[in-house]
Design a protein around this motif. Structure first.
Motif, PDB file in Angstrom:
ATOM      1  N   PHE A   1      -8.857  13.683   4.401  1.00  0.00           N
ATOM      2  CA  PHE A   1      -9.011  14.464   3.184  1.00  0.00           C
ATOM      3  C   PHE A   1      -9.253  13.548   1.986  1.00  0.00           C
ATOM      4  CE2 PHE A   1      -6.437  16.718   6.208  1.00  0.00           C
ATOM      5  CZ  PHE A   1      -6.873  18.031   6.129  1.00  0.00           C
ATOM      6  N   HIS A   2      -9.657  14.154   0.874  1.00  0.00           N
ATOM      7  CA  HIS A   2      -9.797  13.426  -0.380  1.00  0.00           C
ATOM      8  C   HIS A   2      -8.407  13.307  -1.018  1.00  0.00           C
ATOM      9  CE1 HIS A   2     -14.188  13.275  -0.493  1.00  0.00           C
ATOM     10  NE2 HIS A   2     -14.201  14.519  -0.064  1.00  0.00           N
ATOM     11  N   ALA A   3      -7.563  12.527  -0.378  1.00  0.00           N
ATOM     12  CA  ALA A   3      -6.156  12.484  -0.773  1.00  0.00           C
ATOM     13  C   ALA A   3      -5.958  11.917  -2.176  1.00  0.00           C
ATOM     14  CB  ALA A   3      -5.363  11.660   0.244  1.00  0.00           C
ATOM     15  N   SER A   4      -6.757  10.933  -2.560  1.00  0.00           N
ATOM     16  CA  SER A   4      -6.552  10.278  -3.850  1.00  0.00           C
ATOM     17  C   SER A   4      -7.151  11.048  -5.020  1.00  0.00           C
ATOM     18  CB  SER A   4      -7.151   8.863  -3.817  1.00  0.00           C
ATOM     19  OG  SER A   4      -6.491   8.064  -2.860  1.00  0.00           O
ATOM     20  N   LYS A   5      -7.915  12.088  -4.733  1.00  0.00           N
ATOM     21  CA  LYS A   5      -8.527  12.877  -5.810  1.00  0.00           C
ATOM     22  C   LYS A   5      -7.568  13.990  -6.221  1.00  0.00           C
ATOM     23  CE  LYS A   5     -13.417  12.016  -4.790  1.00  0.00           C
ATOM     24  NZ  LYS A   5     -14.743  12.646  -4.560  1.00  0.00           N
ATOM     25  N   PHE A   6      -6.498  13.601  -6.863  1.00  0.00           N
ATOM     26  CA  PHE A   6      -5.469  14.560  -7.260  1.00  0.00           C
ATOM     27  C   PHE A   6      -6.052  15.606  -8.217  1.00  0.00           C
ATOM     28  CE2 PHE A   6      -3.074  10.896  -5.896  1.00  0.00           C
ATOM     29  CZ  PHE A   6      -1.988  11.449  -5.229  1.00  0.00           C
ATOM     30  N   LEU A   7      -5.715  16.865  -7.928  1.00  0.00           N
ATOM     31  CA  LEU A   7      -6.099  18.023  -8.747  1.00  0.00           C
ATOM     32  C   LEU A   7      -7.609  18.261  -8.797  1.00  0.00           C
ATOM     33  CD1 LEU A   7      -3.600  17.813 -11.741  1.00  0.00           C
ATOM     34  CD2 LEU A   7      -3.253  18.669  -9.421  1.00  0.00           C
ATOM     35  N   TRP A   8      -8.363  17.532  -8.023  1.00  0.00           N
ATOM     36  CA  TRP A   8      -9.802  17.754  -7.914  1.00  0.00           C
ATOM     37  C   TRP A   8     -10.063  18.986  -7.048  1.00  0.00           C
ATOM     38  CZ3 TRP A   8     -12.973  17.345  -3.474  1.00  0.00           C
ATOM     39  CH2 TRP A   8     -14.347  17.331  -3.716  1.00  0.00           C
ATOM     40  N   PRO A   9     -11.040  19.837  -7.394  1.00  0.00           N
ATOM     41  CA  PRO A   9     -12.088  19.698  -8.396  1.00  0.00           C
ATOM     42  C   PRO A   9     -11.794  20.425  -9.715  1.00  0.00           C
ATOM     43  CG  PRO A   9     -12.694  21.438  -6.892  1.00  0.00           C
ATOM     44  CD  PRO A   9     -11.351  20.943  -6.438  1.00  0.00           C
TER      45      PRO A   9
ATOM     46  N   GLY B   1      -1.029  20.353  -3.281  1.00  0.00           N
ATOM     47  CA  GLY B   1      -0.936  19.399  -2.183  1.00  0.00           C
ATOM     48  C   GLY B   1      -1.853  18.208  -2.357  1.00  0.00           C
ATOM     49  N   GLN B   2      -1.734  17.262  -1.438  1.00  0.00           N
ATOM     50  CA  GLN B   2      -2.594  16.072  -1.431  1.00  0.00           C
ATOM     51  C   GLN B   2      -3.673  16.159  -0.360  1.00  0.00           C
ATOM     52  OE1 GLN B   2      -0.353  12.417  -1.123  1.00  0.00           O
ATOM     53  NE2 GLN B   2       0.850  12.804  -2.968  1.00  0.00           N
ATOM     54  N   LEU B   3      -3.429  16.964   0.661  1.00  0.00           N
ATOM     55  CA  LEU B   3      -4.339  16.985   1.821  1.00  0.00           C
ATOM     56  C   LEU B   3      -4.932  18.378   1.980  1.00  0.00           C
ATOM     57  CD1 LEU B   3      -2.073  14.951   4.289  1.00  0.00           C
ATOM     58  CD2 LEU B   3      -3.755  14.079   2.652  1.00  0.00           C
ATOM     59  N   ASN B   4      -5.771  18.773   1.022  1.00  0.00           N
ATOM     60  CA  ASN B   4      -6.313  20.127   1.073  1.00  0.00           C
ATOM     61  C   ASN B   4      -7.811  20.192   0.825  1.00  0.00           C
ATOM     62  OD1 ASN B   4      -6.257  19.510  -1.662  1.00  0.00           O
ATOM     63  ND2 ASN B   4      -5.796  21.615  -2.267  1.00  0.00           N
ATOM     64  N   ARG B   5      -8.460  19.042   0.637  1.00  0.00           N
ATOM     65  CA  ARG B   5      -9.912  19.017   0.457  1.00  0.00           C
ATOM     66  C   ARG B   5     -10.503  18.105   1.529  1.00  0.00           C
ATOM     67  NH1 ARG B   5     -11.534  23.175  -3.007  1.00  0.00           N
ATOM     68  NH2 ARG B   5      -9.888  23.424  -4.581  1.00  0.00           N
ATOM     69  N   PRO B   6     -11.084  18.674   2.592  1.00  0.00           N
ATOM     70  CA  PRO B   6     -11.581  17.868   3.714  1.00  0.00           C
ATOM     71  C   PRO B   6     -12.592  16.812   3.266  1.00  0.00           C
ATOM     72  CG  PRO B   6     -11.548  20.189   4.300  1.00  0.00           C
ATOM     73  CD  PRO B   6     -11.269  20.119   2.830  1.00  0.00           C
TER      74      PRO B   6
END
Length: 640
Positions: free
Chosen positions: A485-493, A268-273
Motif C-alpha cells: 500500500f501507499h503507507a507513507s502517503k498519510f491522509l492521501w488523497p 488507517g495506513q494500509l488502505n490505498r493499494p
C-alpha cells in the motif's frame, strides 16, 4: 438460569492455568492461589508450556473445579475486588515475573477490572455536558478506529458525523476479502478492551469473523445512524475567522459542503493499494488485480497464475490458491521473516470459550497474559546495539540469536529442499521489515510441484506474461499483485489546507510528521488516529494504540471545552522535539538500520511509520493532553 456444569472438566483441560488461578482469587477472595509452585515459567515462542509440573497443574484444576462449581451453583458469592497490592501480585504471577516499576499503573488500566478505564476523560459536569453539545465533529473512516471514536464521542455527548468511502463499516476488514485473509494478532487482544468476544472461533480469526465483530459493535452502539456511506472527503480547509473546518464531500448524489469544529481522521495506513512501477504493466491482456481489490469473478481454477510480491497478504492467499491453479509462479524480491506460530489456523477449544463466558475475570486475565507477552518482550530482540560489529544480517547479539532461532524453524520445514530454504531465509535483520506468523503452510505451498518461487527481478510485463531480468519469459492467464500500500502517503488523497492556506501534503513534502502521531502545527483541531510513527512492529495490538489515541483526542476536545477555546494545535518546538526523539529511537531499531529498505521508510529514507519505544511510553504520553504543549485560540465561536 442454572449453568450446565457438564463442560467444566473439559474446559479446565483447555485453561491457561495462571489466568485461571488469578480468576480464582476473584471468586474466593483467597490470594493463596498465587502459590510459588504454581507460578509459571514461560518458554519463548511457546504458548502451551508454563513450566509447572503436571501434578501441580492437576491440583490447580481440581481446586478450581470446586471453587467454580460452588460459585455457579450459588453456594458461594463472588468475593470483593482484590486490593490493589493483591492485584499487583496477581499481575506478576500471571506474567511469570515481577512486573517492572513503571508498568503497574499501565497494566492495571489495561486490565480494567472495574469494567472501564479510570483514565478516560470525564464529561459528567453540567458545564462540560453543555460544552460537549456545542461541539460538532467530523470523523473520517468507519473502520476499527473510526467506530471506536464514534463510541467515545457518543459517551461524551459530543455531536458528530462520520463519513466512509465504503458502503458499510469495517474498514480494512470490509475491503480485504482475498482468500485466507485473517488477523495476525491474537483475537483476545485484537478486540476492543471494553468489548470482549467470548466466542472467537479461532485464535486468529478470518476476515468474515472480524467483519462480523465490528459490525456487531456498530450495531450495539447504534453507530450507523451517524454514518454517511459511499462518501469521500475531497478537500477540507480551515476557516480562521470562524474557527471551523469547511469540508467538501463527494457523495452518491453529488458534492456537498459541511462544517465541523474538529476533524478526526481514522483512515488507517494500509488502505490505498500500491501497484509496482514495472514496464508494460498496463499491457497485460488477461485479468490482473491487487490482493486488496480481489476479483472474485475471476475463476483461478486450472489457470496459470502469477503472484508478484511475498508480503503479508501473499503469505496468506498463496497457500489458499496454490492447490486450485494449474501452475503458480510467485515472484519474490525479498522474503519475509515468519515467526513460528503452530496454532495460527487452529480453532479455539470449546472449553476455553466456556470459561470465558461463565468464569468471571478469566477472560480479563487471559487477555492480560496475552497482552503482557506481546507488550515489550520481543522489543530487545529487535533493538540495535551501536557497538555491534557482526554481520549486517543482524543488529545486535540478541538479534543474531533471534535470527538463528527463527531461521532454524524455517529450515526445519523443508529439510529436503535446501535450494528453497536458501531463497526464503531473509538476509536482513529480524524486525527490519514486517514479520509474519508462520504455521508451515507458506513453505508447504512453495514446495508443491505446481508452484515456482522466482527470485529474479521482474523486468517487464507483456500482453501474455512476465519477463524476468535474466531474459526468461513466462506466460500467464492471471496476474495478482501482492505489492502493499501507499503507507507513507498519510491522509492521501484528501486535500487539507490549514492556517493561511498551507497545504498539509506540501508541508510534509513526502515526510509526514505529527506530535504523538496525532496533531500538526498549523492545522488546528485536526486529529489523526494511526498517524505518523504510531505503527507497532513486534509489541502489542494496534487496537491498543487506537484506544490510547482516541482517549487523548477526547482529552483534547475536553481541553477546548474547559478553556472555552475554539482551536488548538501543537507548539512547533514541542512537535519538533518529539520527532527528534522518535527519529533517534528508530535509528536504534532493526527497521531503522541503514542496510534495510521497507515500507516503514518513506521516500526520504526516514522511518515515518513506526513507534520505536515501549507501549507504556505511548500510554503514559497519551493519558491526557498537556495544555503547555498546545497553542489555544479563543477568538472564534463554536459551531452550534
Amino acid at each position: 438460569m442454572a449453568v450446565d456444569l457438564e463442560p467444566l472438566d473439559k474446559a479446565l483441560e483447555t485453561a491457561h492455568l495462571p489466568a485461571l488461578a488469578a480468576a480464582m482469587v476473584h471468586l474466593t477472595g483467597d490470594a493463596g492461589w498465587l502459590r510459588p509452585e504454581w507460578r509459571p515459567t514461560y518458554t519463548p515462542l511457546s504458548r502451551s508450556e508454563i513450566g509447572v509440573p503436571e501434578d501441580e497443574q492437576s491440583k490447580i484444576r481440581a481446586a478450581a473445579k470446586v471453587a467454580i462449581t460452588a460459585y455457579l451453583t450459588g453456594e458461594t458469592p463472588m468475593a470483593a475486588i482484590p486490593a490493589p497490592e493483591i492485584v499487583r501480585q496477581m499481575m506478576s504471577f500471571v506474567a511469570g515475573s515481577d512486573i517492572p516499576d513503571g508498568y503497574g499503573e499501565f497494566l492495571t488500566d489495561e486490565l480494567a477490572i472495574g469494567g472501564h478505564s479510570s483514565k478516560d476523560p470525564d464529561w459528567s459536569t453540567p458545564e462540560l455536558k453543555a460544552a460537549a453539545r456545542r461541539l460538532n465533529v467530523l470523523v473520517v473512516g468507519a473502520g476499527m478506529s473510526g467506530l471506536l471514536t464514534a463510541i467515545r464521542l457518543t459517551q461524551a455527548g459530543i455531536a458528530f458525523e462520520m463519513v466512509d468511502k465504503n458502503a458499510d463499516v469495517g474498514g480494512t476488514w470490509l475491503e480485504n476479502t482475498y482468500p485466507g485473509c485473517r488477523v495476525d494478532s491474537s483475537n483476545h487482544i485484537y478486540s476492543y478492551s471494553f468489548e470482549p468476544n467470548h466466542n472467537w472461533p479461532q485464535h486468529f480469526s478470518t476476515q468474515p469473523v472480524l467483519l462480523d465483530y465490528f459490525r456487531g459493535v456498530a450495531a450495539r452502539y447504534d453507530i450507523n445512524k451517524n454514518v454517511r456511506f459511499q462518501t469521500v472527503v475531497e478537500e477540507m480547509a480551515w476557516d480562521e475567522a470562524r474557527g471551523v473546518w469547511n469540508v467538501r464531500l463527494k457523495t452518491p448524489s453529488g458534492v456537498e459542503h459541511v462544517e465541523a469544529n474538529a476533524v478526526i481522521t481514522a483512515v488507517g495506513q494500509l488502505n490505498r493499494p500500491r501497484y509496482p512501477d514495472i514496464k508494460g504493466r498496463e499491457s497485460f491482456a488477461g485479468p490482473s488485480f491487487h490482493s486488496a481489490e480481489w476479483r472474485h469473478d475471476v475463476d483461478l481454477a486450472g489457470k496459470r497464475v502469477a503472484v508478484i510480491g511475498t508480503g503479508a497478504s501473499a503469505f496468506q492467499f498463496v497457500p489458499e490458491i496454490a492447490p486450485k491453479v494449474a501452475s503458480l509462479a510467485v515472484f519474490q524480491r525479498t522474503p519475509p521473516w515468519g515467526f513460528p506460530v503452530p496454532h495460527y489456523h487452529e480453532d479455539v477449544p470449546d472449553g476455553m470459550n466456556w470459561l470465558m463466558e461463565h468464569v468471571p475475570f478469566y477472560d480479563k486475565w487471559y487477555r492480560f497474559w496475552m497482552f503482557w507477552m506481546a507488550t515489550d518482550g520481543l522489543l530487545p530482540m529487535v533493538t540495535a546495539d551501536p557497538a555491534w560489529n557482526g554481520p549486517p544480517t543482524a543488529v545486535s547479539e540478541l538479534n543474531q540469536g533471534f535470527r538463528e532461532m527463527i531461521a532454524m524453524a524455517i529450515a526445519a520445514q523443508a529439510p529436503d529442499r535446501p535450494d528453497l530454504v536458501a531463497k526464503v531465509i531473509p538476509t536482513y535483520p529480524v524486525g527490519g521489515k514486517r514479520s509474519l506468523l508462520d504455521n508451515g503452510v507458506w513453505l508447504d505451498a512453495l514446495k508443491r510441484e505446481n508452484v515456482e518461487l522466482v527470485t529474479d527481478g521482474v523486468a517487464e510485463i507483456t500482453p501474455t506474461g512476465i519477463v524476468t531480468a535474466d531474459g526468461k519469459a513466462r506466460d500467464f492467464v492471471v496476474i495478482i499483485y501482492g505489492t502493499g500500500f501507499h503507507a507513507s502517503k498519510f491522509l492521501w488523497p484528501m486535500k487539507i489546507k490549514g492556517r493561511d492556506g498551507a497545504d498539509l501534503h506540501d508541508v510534509w513534502d513526502g515526510d509526514a510528521r505529527a506530535y504523538l502521531g496525532m496533531t500538526t502545527p498549523g492545522f488546528p483541531n485536526l486529529f489523526m488516529i494511526y498517524g505518523p510513527n504510531t505503527n507497532i512492529v513486534v509489541n502489542g495490538s494496534i487496537i491498543f494504540f487506537s484506544e490510547c489515541s482516541v482517549r487523548y483526542i477526547l482529552g483534547c476536545l475536553k481541553l477546548l471545552a474547559e478553556t472555552g477555546s475554539a482551536a488548538m494545535e501543537p507548539r512547533r518546538d514541542v512537535h519538533d522535539a518529539f520527532n527528534v526523539r522518535v527519529d533517534e529511537g528508530n535509528k536504534l531499531m532493526a527497521w531503522g538500520a541503514p542496510q534495510v529498505t521497507s515500507w516503514y521508510k518513506n521516500e526520504k529514507g526516514r522511518v515515518s511509520q513506526n513507534w520505536p519505544f515501549a507501549l507504556v511510553d505511548y500510554w503514559r504520553a497519551t493519558l491526557a493532553p498537556d495544555p503547555k504543549d498546545f497553542v489555544l485560540t479563543k477568538s472564534a465561536e463554536l459551531v452550534g
